[in-house]
Design a protein around this motif. Sequence first.
Motif, PDB file in Angstrom:
ATOM      1  N   ARG A   1       8.208   4.681 -12.565  1.00 12.88           N
ATOM      2  CA  ARG A   1       6.769   4.539 -12.346  1.00 12.88           C
ATOM      3  C   ARG A   1       6.047   5.611 -13.144  1.00 12.88           C
ATOM      4  O   ARG A   1       6.386   6.789 -13.027  1.00 12.88           O
ATOM      5  N   PRO A   2       5.074   5.216 -13.930  1.00 13.50           N
ATOM      6  CA  PRO A   2       4.322   6.226 -14.679  1.00 13.50           C
ATOM      7  C   PRO A   2       3.679   7.209 -13.714  1.00 13.50           C
ATOM      8  O   PRO A   2       3.230   6.827 -12.629  1.00 13.50           O
ATOM      9  N   HIS A   3       3.643   8.443 -14.086  1.00 16.06           N
ATOM     10  CA  HIS A   3       3.054   9.446 -13.211  1.00 16.06           C
ATOM     11  C   HIS A   3       1.543   9.502 -13.433  1.00 16.06           C
ATOM     12  O   HIS A   3       1.085   9.867 -14.512  1.00 16.06           O
ATOM     13  N   PRO A   4       0.782   9.154 -12.401  1.00 19.96           N
ATOM     14  CA  PRO A   4      -0.673   9.060 -12.575  1.00 19.96           C
ATOM     15  C   PRO A   4      -1.318  10.399 -12.933  1.00 19.96           C
ATOM     16  O   PRO A   4      -2.340  10.430 -13.603  1.00 19.96           O
ATOM     17  N   LEU A   5      -0.727  11.473 -12.487  1.00 16.14           N
ATOM     18  CA  LEU A   5      -1.307  12.776 -12.781  1.00 16.14           C
ATOM     19  C   LEU A   5      -1.192  13.095 -14.262  1.00 16.14           C
ATOM     20  O   LEU A   5      -2.152  13.534 -14.894  1.00 16.14           O
ATOM     21  N   ALA A   6      -0.030  12.864 -14.786  1.00 16.86           N
ATOM     22  CA  ALA A   6       0.182  13.152 -16.196  1.00 16.86           C
ATOM     23  C   ALA A   6      -0.759  12.294 -17.035  1.00 16.86           C
ATOM     24  O   ALA A   6      -1.400  12.763 -17.972  1.00 16.86           O
ATOM     25  N   ARG A   7      -0.837  11.052 -16.641  1.00 13.64           N
ATOM     26  CA  ARG A   7      -1.731  10.150 -17.353  1.00 13.64           C
ATOM     27  C   ARG A   7      -3.178  10.622 -17.246  1.00 13.64           C
ATOM     28  O   ARG A   7      -3.902  10.686 -18.237  1.00 13.64           O
TER      29      ARG A   7
ATOM     30  N   ARG B   1       7.094  -2.533  16.152  1.00 12.61           N
ATOM     31  CA  ARG B   1       8.028  -1.629  16.815  1.00 12.61           C
ATOM     32  C   ARG B   1       9.138  -1.189  15.887  1.00 12.61           C
ATOM     33  O   ARG B   1       9.955  -0.337  16.230  1.00 12.61           O
ATOM     34  N   VAL B   2       9.205  -1.794  14.734  1.00 12.93           N
ATOM     35  CA  VAL B   2      10.163  -1.331  13.736  1.00 12.93           C
ATOM     36  C   VAL B   2       9.395  -1.122  12.448  1.00 12.93           C
ATOM     37  O   VAL B   2       8.281  -1.606  12.276  1.00 12.93           O
ATOM     38  N   VAL B   3       9.990  -0.379  11.556  1.00 10.99           N
ATOM     39  CA  VAL B   3       9.311  -0.054  10.336  1.00 10.99           C
ATOM     40  C   VAL B   3      10.041  -0.766   9.196  1.00 10.99           C
ATOM     41  O   VAL B   3      11.250  -0.974   9.252  1.00 10.99           O
ATOM     42  N   SER B   4       9.301  -1.178   8.194  1.00 12.42           N
ATOM     43  CA  SER B   4       9.907  -1.935   7.104  1.00 12.42           C
ATOM     44  C   SER B   4      10.859  -1.058   6.298  1.00 12.42           C
ATOM     45  O   SER B   4      10.820   0.167   6.378  1.00 12.42           O
ATOM     46  N   ASP B   5      11.713  -1.708   5.520  1.00 12.09           N
ATOM     47  CA  ASP B   5      12.628  -0.960   4.650  1.00 12.09           C
ATOM     48  C   ASP B   5      11.851  -0.085   3.688  1.00 12.09           C
ATOM     49  O   ASP B   5      12.233   1.048   3.415  1.00 12.09           O
ATOM     50  N   THR B   6      10.758  -0.638   3.195  1.00 14.09           N
ATOM     51  CA  THR B   6       9.921   0.116   2.268  1.00 14.09           C
ATOM     52  C   THR B   6       9.514   1.450   2.881  1.00 14.09           C
ATOM     53  O   THR B   6       9.654   2.506   2.286  1.00 14.09           O
ATOM     54  N   ALA B   7       9.027   1.362   4.116  1.00 13.94           N
ATOM     55  CA  ALA B   7       8.563   2.570   4.784  1.00 13.94           C
ATOM     56  C   ALA B   7       9.731   3.523   5.037  1.00 13.94           C
ATOM     57  O   ALA B   7       9.621   4.735   4.860  1.00 13.94           O
ATOM     58  N   ARG B   8      10.832   2.956   5.416  1.00 15.28           N
ATOM     59  CA  ARG B   8      11.983   3.789   5.709  1.00 15.28           C
ATOM     60  C   ARG B   8      12.446   4.531   4.448  1.00 15.28           C
ATOM     61  O   ARG B   8      12.779   5.716   4.492  1.00 15.28           O
ATOM     62  N   GLN B   9      12.417   3.819   3.355  1.00 19.51           N
ATOM     63  CA  GLN B   9      12.802   4.462   2.096  1.00 19.51           C
ATOM     64  C   GLN B   9      11.790   5.522   1.697  1.00 19.51           C
ATOM     65  O   GLN B   9      12.134   6.570   1.179  1.00 19.51           O
ATOM     66  N   ALA B  10      10.527   5.177   1.970  1.00 15.10           N
ATOM     67  CA  ALA B  10       9.459   6.100   1.605  1.00 15.10           C
ATOM     68  C   ALA B  10       9.660   7.437   2.298  1.00 15.10           C
ATOM     69  O   ALA B  10       9.336   8.490   1.755  1.00 15.10           O
ATOM     70  N   GLN B  11      10.229   7.380   3.480  1.00 18.52           N
ATOM     71  CA  GLN B  11      10.419   8.600   4.248  1.00 18.52           C
ATOM     72  C   GLN B  11      11.312   9.589   3.494  1.00 18.52           C
ATOM     73  O   GLN B  11      11.231  10.796   3.725  1.00 18.52           O
ATOM     74  N   ARG B  12      12.149   9.096   2.625  1.00 21.89           N
ATOM     75  CA  ARG B  12      12.986  10.014   1.844  1.00 21.89           C
ATOM     76  C   ARG B  12      12.160  10.763   0.806  1.00 21.89           C
ATOM     77  O   ARG B  12      12.456  11.891   0.457  1.00 21.89           O
ATOM     78  N   ASP B  13      11.144  10.089   0.306  1.00 21.75           N
ATOM     79  CA  ASP B  13      10.364  10.688  -0.779  1.00 21.75           C
ATOM     80  C   ASP B  13       9.221  11.575  -0.306  1.00 21.75           C
ATOM     81  O   ASP B  13       8.884  12.548  -0.965  1.00 21.75           O
TER      82      ASP B  13
ATOM     83  N   LEU C   1       0.833  -1.207   0.000  1.00 19.88           N
ATOM     84  CA  LEU C   1       0.000   0.000   0.000  1.00 19.88           C
ATOM     85  C   LEU C   1       0.865   1.254   0.000  1.00 19.88           C
ATOM     86  O   LEU C   1       0.561   2.232  -0.682  1.00 19.88           O
ATOM     87  N   VAL C   2       1.945   1.206   0.755  1.00 21.03           N
ATOM     88  CA  VAL C   2       2.861   2.348   0.778  1.00 21.03           C
ATOM     89  C   VAL C   2       3.362   2.609  -0.641  1.00 21.03           C
ATOM     90  O   VAL C   2       3.399   3.751  -1.100  1.00 21.03           O
ATOM     91  N   GLU C   3       3.705   1.559  -1.345  1.00 24.89           N
ATOM     92  CA  GLU C   3       4.203   1.736  -2.706  1.00 24.89           C
ATOM     93  C   GLU C   3       3.126   2.310  -3.614  1.00 24.89           C
ATOM     94  O   GLU C   3       3.401   3.194  -4.434  1.00 24.89           O
ATOM     95  N   ASP C   4       1.915   1.805  -3.461  1.00 19.46           N
ATOM     96  CA  ASP C   4       0.803   2.351  -4.239  1.00 19.46           C
ATOM     97  C   ASP C   4       0.690   3.853  -4.017  1.00 19.46           C
ATOM     98  O   ASP C   4       0.523   4.634  -4.949  1.00 19.46           O
ATOM     99  N   MET C   5       0.752   4.216  -2.757  1.00 21.19           N
ATOM    100  CA  MET C   5       0.585   5.622  -2.390  1.00 21.19           C
ATOM    101  C   MET C   5       1.719   6.460  -2.992  1.00 21.19           C
ATOM    102  O   MET C   5       1.499   7.549  -3.505  1.00 21.19           O
ATOM    103  N   LEU C   6       2.911   5.941  -2.901  1.00 14.94           N
ATOM    104  CA  LEU C   6       4.075   6.636  -3.457  1.00 14.94           C
ATOM    105  C   LEU C   6       3.880   6.840  -4.949  1.00 14.94           C
ATOM    106  O   LEU C   6       4.167   7.906  -5.499  1.00 14.94           O
ATOM    107  N   GLU C   7       3.407   5.792  -5.582  1.00 15.42           N
ATOM    108  CA  GLU C   7       3.178   5.831  -7.014  1.00 15.42           C
ATOM    109  C   GLU C   7       2.175   6.916  -7.377  1.00 15.42           C
ATOM    110  O   GLU C   7       2.266   7.558  -8.404  1.00 15.42           O
ATOM    111  N   ARG C   8       1.243   7.107  -6.470  1.00 15.66           N
ATOM    112  CA  ARG C   8       0.231   8.135  -6.697  1.00 15.66           C
ATOM    113  C   ARG C   8       0.738   9.513  -6.316  1.00 15.66           C
ATOM    114  O   ARG C   8       0.004  10.485  -6.371  1.00 15.66           O
TER     115      ARG C   8
END
Lengths: 333, 333
Positions: B42-48, A122-134, A103-110
């Motif tokens: 990742r394709p950008h959903p907004l542009a699409r 009590r810990v956060v996944s790598d995905t989430a941790r990476q997401a924090q950069r974006d 879901l995090v990836e979906d959200m990022l994609e959006r």
Amino acid sequence: MAREAGVHISTASRALNPSTAFIVHPVTVERVAEAARKLGYRPHPLARGLRTNRTMSVGVIIPDVENPLFGPIIAGVESVLVEDGYSVLIGNADRGPNHADSLVEDMLERHVDGLILATPGRVVSDTARQAQRDVSMVLVNRSVDDDSIPAIVGDDHAGIGLAVRHLRELGHERIGHVAGPEWVSTGRGRRDAFLAWMSTVGLEADIDLVEEAEWYQVEPGTTAALALLSRHPDLTAIVAANDLLGLGCYRAVRSLGKVIGVDVSITGYNDMPLLDLMQPSLTAVRVPYRRMGVDAATTLLALIAGEDVSPGRVLLSPTLAIRSSTGPPADRG
Amino acid sequence: MAREAGVHISTASRALNPSTAFIVHPVTVERVAEAARKLGYRPHPLARGLRTNRTMSVGVIIPDVENPLFGPIIAGVESVLVEDGYSVLIGNADRGPNHADSLVEDMLERHVDGLILATPGRVVSDTARQAQRDVSMVLVNRSVDDDSIPAIVGDDHAGIGLAVRHLRELGHERIGHVAGPEWVSTGRGRRDAFLAWMSTVGLEADIDLVEEAEWYQVEPGTTAALALLSRHPDLTAIVAANDLLGLGCYRAVRSLGKVIGVDVSITGYNDMPLLDLMQPSLTAVRVPYRRMGVDAATTLLALIAGEDVSPGRVLLSPTLAIRSSTGPPADRG
DNA sequence: GTGAAAGCGCTAACAT
DNA sequence: ATGTTAGCGCTTTCAC
């Protein structure tokens, strides 16, 4: 389009945008506003987002939407975000441990502008941790051990203190704890708080007075309470780490032929709806969930605005709803 | 960007889009996919969306997210929409009657591809009616009197039938009904169903056996039940239009010194969580709320896809959770 | 203070 | 089967 109706082209854009309107002549602004109103014109958020790289949306990931606990959190989050023109995307991570990540990836994609996570652990996944950069990210109702992500959580130490002190003041001296799973931050935290408070109120902080339930549900609560009561038949009170565990204790106590609130007092945690209608009604620590959502959203907004928010956790103070599952200990023959 | 990494320009677009990939040489498709994966593209959903005029998002408007009833609906909706790549925007219309309309406008402004409304009432606002021209729309857990919008609702007639027949089979002959407010579709519908079923099972369908509660809450339920029982002290069973009303009846019955499930049987409606933990546990009609969400989302998808969905309502069959608040009528002295 | 023009990242004709 | 081109509706330099 407003541009035709009123005056010329991109001046309209400036006029309609509060943060650039000051550049434009007040009279023109008015004319544009008028035309926009008349034509029912609305800026297209997608086109704008494409240009500005902001979608004005934030994702909220909930471990289980069907759990009544999260309703107030969502409501709180929504109430402040909507105010600022953001939309709330809900992700329901009820399909196992990795679902939240997907879901995090979906959200990022959006390209959401921010993320609020209520998933446990009590810990956060790598995905989430990476997401924090974006994107900006804040945790609600859970924290990470290293406090690397801002988190809004209930003050479990204070909450357990409320329960333990209440029981102590009623005169209880033999108090046990039915704990939540240790891998969940609240499970661990409330257990530690229980032991700490036992010392504080002058009772023995014995780890043997704690029994860990497998999961935050009624059935595991019963099992844990039975184990606890068989080890310590003289217990006069149980602090449960959660309301459902508390209700689980009801069954255990009853199956032993004892009376709740008389022979054994019980406290819950969270104060979910309907608790006041149980027989007996359950005394419980009330966590301000709606407030939690509000604070999480406010923090996220600050983060998005580029203000620097100190990571680490913000603790929200609980209160105690005293009902009839707690009372003075029965005199022992 | 994938285009550089792999091959050339817009071929990538075709290769990445399932519905156009067949035009492209399989080898190229693979090469593009590979490059995309490597670059984390990742394709950008907004542009699409800007190009295709679809946002791949749908709005869900809930009257009150804090009500546990709506959790399952949201979960159901989300589960099917996510599957098709849609995101769910939540709107919480808890700020009065016009709030829902303003949320509908927000959603429209965001160019959602569809709208699911769970807000109560037997008619729909002009805003909503106009919105129906712009986007696909379906109603859930409520319908409109003229059936002009597809609606997924519980079969209240069948549900009340379950309750009435259950009581009849237990031997009850004097059954009353604590109804919900008449302006809500479920309030009116369940009352009518009650009267109809009374005749069907061979009892008198007397409107005097019905007492309307002011609102779907415990307190009004108690008040209504007391009024009903003072008019008809010989009632041996009450069908409540809602779980909370049912729990309200508990209090009324108790205050009269009678025993629930023995002197007076009670049925609830909806089957919210924790009902099985009440003392006594409440027999209730169970409405398949998650399923409702699933069906609403499926219908919406069909609508979006341009398939013609017959407007009018789809009825979902309820079941009966028999617990201990109902039993055979006590022998009368 | 306002107009002109470029371009955000994509998709959909239209060529080739 | 692939490359070219235009443009979705807005914001934002850059001129004037």
